[in-house]
Design a protein around this motif. Structure first.
Motif, PDB file in Angstrom:
ATOM      1  N   ILE A   1       0.687  -1.145  -0.026  1.00 49.93           N
ATOM      2  CA  ILE A   1      -0.249  -0.253  -0.362  1.00 49.93           C
ATOM      3  C   ILE A   1       0.536   1.054   0.088  1.00 49.93           C
ATOM      4  O   ILE A   1       0.372   2.162  -0.517  1.00 49.93           O
ATOM      5  CB  ILE A   1      -1.259   0.155   1.144  1.00 49.93           C
ATOM      6  CG1 ILE A   1      -1.831  -0.648   1.141  1.00 49.93           C
ATOM      7  CG2 ILE A   1      -1.848   1.320   1.688  1.00 49.93           C
ATOM      8  CD1 ILE A   1      -2.821  -1.668   2.070  1.00 49.93           C
ATOM      9  N   ALA A   2       1.266   1.328   1.142  1.00 51.06           N
ATOM     10  CA  ALA A   2       2.591   2.198   0.922  1.00 51.06           C
ATOM     11  C   ALA A   2       3.356   2.704  -0.450  1.00 51.06           C
ATOM     12  O   ALA A   2       3.647   3.811  -0.136  1.00 51.06           O
ATOM     13  CB  ALA A   2       3.619   2.024   1.824  1.00 51.06           C
ATOM     14  N   ARG A   3       3.875   1.841  -1.349  1.00 54.38           N
ATOM     15  CA  ARG A   3       4.511   1.816  -2.433  1.00 54.38           C
ATOM     16  C   ARG A   3       2.590   2.842  -3.564  1.00 54.38           C
ATOM     17  O   ARG A   3       3.792   3.508  -4.337  1.00 54.38           O
ATOM     18  CB  ARG A   3       4.607   1.074  -3.429  1.00 54.38           C
ATOM     19  CG  ARG A   3       6.259   0.101  -2.398  1.00 54.38           C
ATOM     20  CD  ARG A   3       6.380  -1.890  -3.252  1.00 54.38           C
ATOM     21  NE  ARG A   3       6.733  -2.280  -2.479  1.00 54.38           N
ATOM     22  CZ  ARG A   3       7.099  -3.093  -2.379  1.00 54.38           C
ATOM     23  NH1 ARG A   3       5.861  -4.156  -2.356  1.00 54.38           N
ATOM     24  NH2 ARG A   3       7.918  -4.028  -1.153  1.00 54.38           N
ATOM     25  N   THR A   4       2.252   3.239  -3.143  1.00 54.64           N
ATOM     26  CA  THR A   4       1.039   2.984  -4.292  1.00 54.64           C
ATOM     27  C   THR A   4       0.098   4.401  -3.515  1.00 54.64           C
ATOM     28  O   THR A   4      -0.407   4.826  -4.637  1.00 54.64           O
ATOM     29  CB  THR A   4       0.337   2.183  -5.093  1.00 54.64           C
ATOM     30  OG1 THR A   4      -0.551   1.871  -3.775  1.00 54.64           O
ATOM     31  CG2 THR A   4       0.667   1.531  -5.566  1.00 54.64           C
ATOM     32  N   HIS A   5       0.404   4.603  -2.300  1.00 52.42           N
ATOM     33  CA  HIS A   5      -0.410   5.893  -1.425  1.00 52.42           C
ATOM     34  C   HIS A   5       0.629   6.441  -0.830  1.00 52.42           C
ATOM     35  O   HIS A   5       1.278   5.949   0.704  1.00 52.42           O
ATOM     36  CB  HIS A   5      -1.004   5.023  -0.573  1.00 52.42           C
ATOM     37  CG  HIS A   5      -2.322   4.269  -0.953  1.00 52.42           C
ATOM     38  ND1 HIS A   5      -2.465   3.359  -1.603  1.00 52.42           N
ATOM     39  CD2 HIS A   5      -3.698   4.838  -1.269  1.00 52.42           C
ATOM     40  CE1 HIS A   5      -3.583   2.609  -2.233  1.00 52.42           C
ATOM     41  NE2 HIS A   5      -4.251   3.603  -1.867  1.00 52.42           N
ATOM     42  N   PRO A   6       1.637   7.297  -1.264  1.00 53.66           N
ATOM     43  CA  PRO A   6       2.921   8.132  -0.629  1.00 53.66           C
ATOM     44  C   PRO A   6       2.221   8.933   0.878  1.00 53.66           C
ATOM     45  O   PRO A   6       2.921   9.410   1.151  1.00 53.66           O
ATOM     46  CB  PRO A   6       2.679   9.341  -1.746  1.00 53.66           C
ATOM     47  CG  PRO A   6       1.686   9.175  -2.688  1.00 53.66           C
ATOM     48  CD  PRO A   6       1.292   8.200  -2.905  1.00 53.66           C
ATOM     49  N   SER A   7       0.890   9.440   0.701  1.00 55.14           N
ATOM     50  CA  SER A   7       0.585   9.788   2.050  1.00 55.14           C
ATOM     51  C   SER A   7       0.681   8.796   3.179  1.00 55.14           C
ATOM     52  O   SER A   7       0.168   9.304   4.175  1.00 55.14           O
ATOM     53  CB  SER A   7      -0.907  10.923   1.526  1.00 55.14           C
ATOM     54  OG  SER A   7      -1.851   9.378   1.383  1.00 55.14           O
ATOM     55  N   VAL A   8       0.636   7.464   3.025  1.00 57.39           N
ATOM     56  CA  VAL A   8       0.351   6.561   4.271  1.00 57.39           C
ATOM     57  C   VAL A   8       1.929   6.529   4.464  1.00 57.39           C
ATOM     58  O   VAL A   8       2.612   6.153   4.252  1.00 57.39           O
ATOM     59  CB  VAL A   8      -0.032   5.007   3.822  1.00 57.39           C
ATOM     60  CG1 VAL A   8       0.523   4.175   4.653  1.00 57.39           C
ATOM     61  CG2 VAL A   8      -1.054   5.109   3.061  1.00 57.39           C
ATOM     62  N   VAL A   9       1.963   6.877   6.019  1.00 58.32           N
ATOM     63  CA  VAL A   9       2.482   6.621   7.241  1.00 58.32           C
ATOM     64  C   VAL A   9       2.490   5.567   8.290  1.00 58.32           C
ATOM     65  O   VAL A   9       1.292   5.412   8.048  1.00 58.32           O
ATOM     66  CB  VAL A   9       3.301   7.507   7.550  1.00 58.32           C
ATOM     67  CG1 VAL A   9       3.485   8.602   6.607  1.00 58.32           C
ATOM     68  CG2 VAL A   9       1.426   8.523   8.990  1.00 58.32           C
ATOM     69  N   GLY A  10       3.386   5.141   8.921  1.00 59.51           N
ATOM     70  CA  GLY A  10       3.821   4.326   9.738  1.00 59.51           C
ATOM     71  C   GLY A  10       4.135   4.838  11.098  1.00 59.51           C
ATOM     72  O   GLY A  10       5.045   5.470  11.659  1.00 59.51           O
ATOM     73  N   ILE A  11       3.340   4.263  12.334  1.00 60.80           N
ATOM     74  CA  ILE A  11       3.609   4.508  13.457  1.00 60.80           C
ATOM     75  C   ILE A  11       3.444   3.444  14.563  1.00 60.80           C
ATOM     76  O   ILE A  11       2.930   3.246  14.537  1.00 60.80           O
ATOM     77  CB  ILE A  11       2.753   6.064  14.774  1.00 60.80           C
ATOM     78  CG1 ILE A  11       2.587   7.229  13.126  1.00 60.80           C
ATOM     79  CG2 ILE A  11       3.484   6.425  15.484  1.00 60.80           C
ATOM     80  CD1 ILE A  11       2.312   8.139  14.090  1.00 60.80           C
ATOM     81  N   THR A  12       4.281   3.515  15.430  1.00 65.28           N
ATOM     82  CA  THR A  12       4.972   2.120  16.777  1.00 65.28           C
ATOM     83  C   THR A  12       5.450   2.762  17.423  1.00 65.28           C
ATOM     84  O   THR A  12       6.197   3.466  17.489  1.00 65.28           O
ATOM     85  CB  THR A  12       5.538   0.982  15.367  1.00 65.28           C
ATOM     86  OG1 THR A  12       5.180   0.048  16.846  1.00 65.28           O
ATOM     87  CG2 THR A  12       7.051   1.133  15.566  1.00 65.28           C
ATOM     88  N   ALA A  13       4.903   1.907  19.039  1.00 61.59           N
ATOM     89  CA  ALA A  13       5.254   2.320  19.732  1.00 61.59           C
ATOM     90  C   ALA A  13       6.666   1.399  20.392  1.00 61.59           C
ATOM     91  O   ALA A  13       6.334   0.392  21.262  1.00 61.59           O
ATOM     92  CB  ALA A  13       4.765   2.598  20.861  1.00 61.59           C
ATOM     93  N   ALA A  14       8.333   1.537  20.016  1.00 63.92           N
ATOM     94  CA  ALA A  14       9.099   0.817  20.357  1.00 63.92           C
ATOM     95  C   ALA A  14       8.468  -1.062  19.610  1.00 63.92           C
ATOM     96  O   ALA A  14       9.068  -1.416  20.583  1.00 63.92           O
ATOM     97  CB  ALA A  14       9.405   1.059  21.975  1.00 63.92           C
TER      98      ALA A  14
END
Length: 663
Positions: free
Chosen positions: A330-343
């Protein structure tokens, strides 16, 4: 007899010589590797705190002096030294030792602490209580550098610093990593302390010069004291702690028992709050762990005790694997998608996304609250954040989800790994609370996919929702086989249907297969049943409510809490729509559930196909005898009131269903 076998409690340690203590440390490491390689568990963290824990128990008088371990996964050595060696073959198994501190196991365990960043608050409260009661006791909190990335730890630190008489020793176990290398400003600060050795060498030189000089008066002493402080700031900056007014000792080698003991004795005798900064190596003494730069065997399953290789050949593809691949695509085709995680970059499956797009994935440390509100800000700025957490940790950021994401209508997707019953990690890690919390959030969209195909579809739908939070939850287990729908009823997938169906089974997520099997058993008993998957459990679809209208009984199956859960929400929404079909929910009761394998816990709860079918037969018969139908009862107001109390009713019914299943 080995030295380890002669240690039955902390007092036995005080008779040992320095040479014997080193021998004991080696025996403990061998014991850990031998036992944890068979049962699975947190191996790396415990190998790193062997000498530190020995020193703690030699200096402090447990349980008179409480020891609070942050997160608690590094308490295995503490368990060994407090008389629980014989229990390790049953570690993290049903009826065996907990993988975390447990008050039921030992008086030496004060806090069953298995979520991070809470130890300092616990310790401050305990120390304050002893202070007010006039009791001469010292409280020790052991916290890792990873947990110091969490805001709650600093809230506690802020209060600890203003109480000069608080007998509290904070041991910072600094191994430079939580699961993986620790990130953020705190980690950078600790790294500067960890790596610059010039301070001690320069300070020793100053001491030698001063000792050889004539006796000097107060002003010269003050000058030298100021010079010492300046050297500290330049060569080993520790202003982060000193500015708070906290006495600081370190950094010291956490694998030198003598050094650690002397530091702890100084801290104990100081009579106020002190930080002792110990540097340790995660996985120390196990070559495979030391060479693993990813997480140094933070947690393992059954492994070869020589090589560290997993004993399970050809592991099955998991839900996390499926998410990892799909979010990267999905990230390859949706440049607005970002990821967040907590360690939890690797455990949640964001690691591949991060490698391919390093500027679009953010590991904020053990700070779930910050992660969620930061995601709201990213969404307000035109991006679509995907926040990947364990389901149990969503609890920690519920206010941020409600008030920062939902209230502001921000498009943020939450991916909840380890949802439902997780098994060996016990009550703190079962992902059983999230659905009950989420049913209260206005506008939230929630999917519990039943297989990999539905996960991919749900994720692509979720990242397209721009004005509300969306949630996707799934199990830690291996992916089940694909379960295709046999028909569609609007937005609802029909998994099995019967002519003249009387019972509607609504099966959520990982319980879809369970629902189909229970439906087949009902059919064999002469009770035709239809089994459906709502696909999106929230908001409740009109199509699902219409299906409820055409049946005599609705039975919901969910891998989450029944109190206020998805079944209770369906009952409420159906009642509001004028549908009076009884809705009964089978799921997880509001109890703290002991560890065991997932199958063992589900069997205890009556969540097997056989038990569900038996409960459904009992319910179907009772509904038939009562003549329950789909028409509105004469006393509609009373019935509505009953529907609005469906949460508690579902829980009560669940207990009755379990008794019926057991009989």
């Amino acid at each position: 007899m080995s030295l380890l076998e002669s240690v039955r409690g902390p007092r036995d340690l005080r008779e040992l010589s320095a040479t014997q203590l080193e021998q004991l440390a080696g025996e403990i490491r061998s014991f850990l590797i031998r036992n944890v390689s068979r049962t699975g568990g947190h191996l790396g963290p415990n190998l790193g705190v062997v000498e530190l824990t020995i020193a703690l128990h030699r200096v402090f008088d447990s349980p008179h002096d409480p020891m609070v371990f942050d997160t608690g996964h590094q308490s295995y050595v503490h368990k060994i030294l407090t008389g629980r060696q014989e229990g390790f073959p049953g570690l993290r198994q049903e009826g065996g030792l907990s993988g975390y501190p447990s008050r039921q196991e030992s008086e030496h365990d004060w806090v069953e602490n298995s979520h991070a960043t809470t130890s300092l608050s616990w310790a401050q409260g305990l120390a304050k209580a002893f202070q007010l009661r006039g009791e001469d006791r010292t409280v020790v909190a052991v916290i890792g550098d990873g947990a110091l990335t969490g805001g709650m730890a600093w809230e506690a630190m802020n209060n600890i610093a203003v109480d000069a008489g608080l007998k509290l020793v904070i041991v910072v176990n600094d191994n430079g990593r939580s699961y993986t290398p620790t990130v953020g400003g705190i980690a950078t600060h600790l790294s500067s302390l960890r790596t610059d050795r010039r301070y001690e060498a320069t300070l020793n030189l100053i001491k030698q010069r001063v000792r050889s000089a004539p006796v000097v008066g107060g002003p010269v002493y003050d000058l030298m004291h100021g010079f010492k402080t300046g050297v500290k700031d330049v060569l080993a900056p520790q202003g982060l702690f000193s500015d708070l007014g906290l006495k600081y000792i370190g950094p010291i080698d956490g694998h030198d028992i003598g050094l650690v003991e002397r530091a702890l004795e100084s801290a104990r005798n100081y009579g106020g709050p002190v930080i002792v900064h110990c540097m340790t190596l995660k996985g120390r003494g196990f070559r495979a762990a030391e060479q693993d730069e990813a997480d140094r065997f933070h947690a393992v399953g059954a492994i070869d005790e020589e090589t560290g290789e997993p004993l399970t050949a050809n592991p099955k593809r998991t839900w996390t694997d499926a998410f990892r691949d799909e979010i990267t695509e999905i990230a390859r085709t949706h440049p607005s998608v970002v990821g967040i995680t907590a360690a939890m970059l690797h455990p949640t499956g964001l690691d591949t996304f991060a490698r391919e797009f390093p500027d679009r994935v953010f590991d904020v440390g053990i700070a779930e609250q910050h992660a969620v509100t930061s995601a709201a800000g990213l969404a307000a700025g035109g991006l679509h954040p995907v926040v990947a957490l364990y389901a149990t940790f969503l609890n920690r950021a519920f206010d941020q989800l409600l008030m920062d994401v939902a209230l502001h209508h921000q498009g943020v997707t939450f991916v909840l790994d380890r949802a439902g019953i997780t098994g060996p990690d016990g009550p703190s890690h079962h992902g059983m609370w999230d659905t009950s919390l989420l049913t209260m959030v206005p506008g939230v969209h929630l999917a519990a996919p039943r297989d990999e195909r539905r996960l991919a579809e749900a994720l692509r739908t979720a990242v397209g929702i721009a004005d509300a939070p969306s949630v996707i939850r799934y199990s830690k287990e291996a992916l089940p086989p694909e379960l295709p729908a046999v028909a569609q009823h609007g937005s609802v997938d029909v998994l099995a249907r019967a002519t003249d169906s009387q019972v509607l089974i609504v099966a959520h997520g990982s319980f879809a297969g369970l629902g189909v099997e229970a439906g087949q058993r009902l059919g064999a008993q002469g009770i035709p049943a239809t089994v459906v998957d709502p696909v999106w459990a929230l908001p409740t679809s009109d199509d699902l409510i219409e299906l409820c209208r055409t049946h005599r009984l609705v039975l919901t199956l969910e891998d989450g809490g029944v109190n206020g859960g998805l079944g209770a929400r369906l009952a409420q929404d159906a009642a509001r729509a004028g549908v009076w079909t009884p809705v009964r929910s089978l799921g997880v009761p509001a109890e703290f559930l002991d560890q065991g394998s997932r199958d063992q816990v589900l069997e205890r709860l009556g969540l097997t196909a056989q038990a569900v079918a038996r409960a459904a037969v009992e319910l179907a018969v009772s509904c038939t005898e009562a003549g329950t139908g789909t028409t509105e009862p004469q006393d509609a107001d009373q019935h509505r009131a009953g529907q609005h109390s469906a949460d508690q009713h579902s829980a009560d019914q669940h207990s009755a269903d379990r008794r019926a299943a057991e009989s």
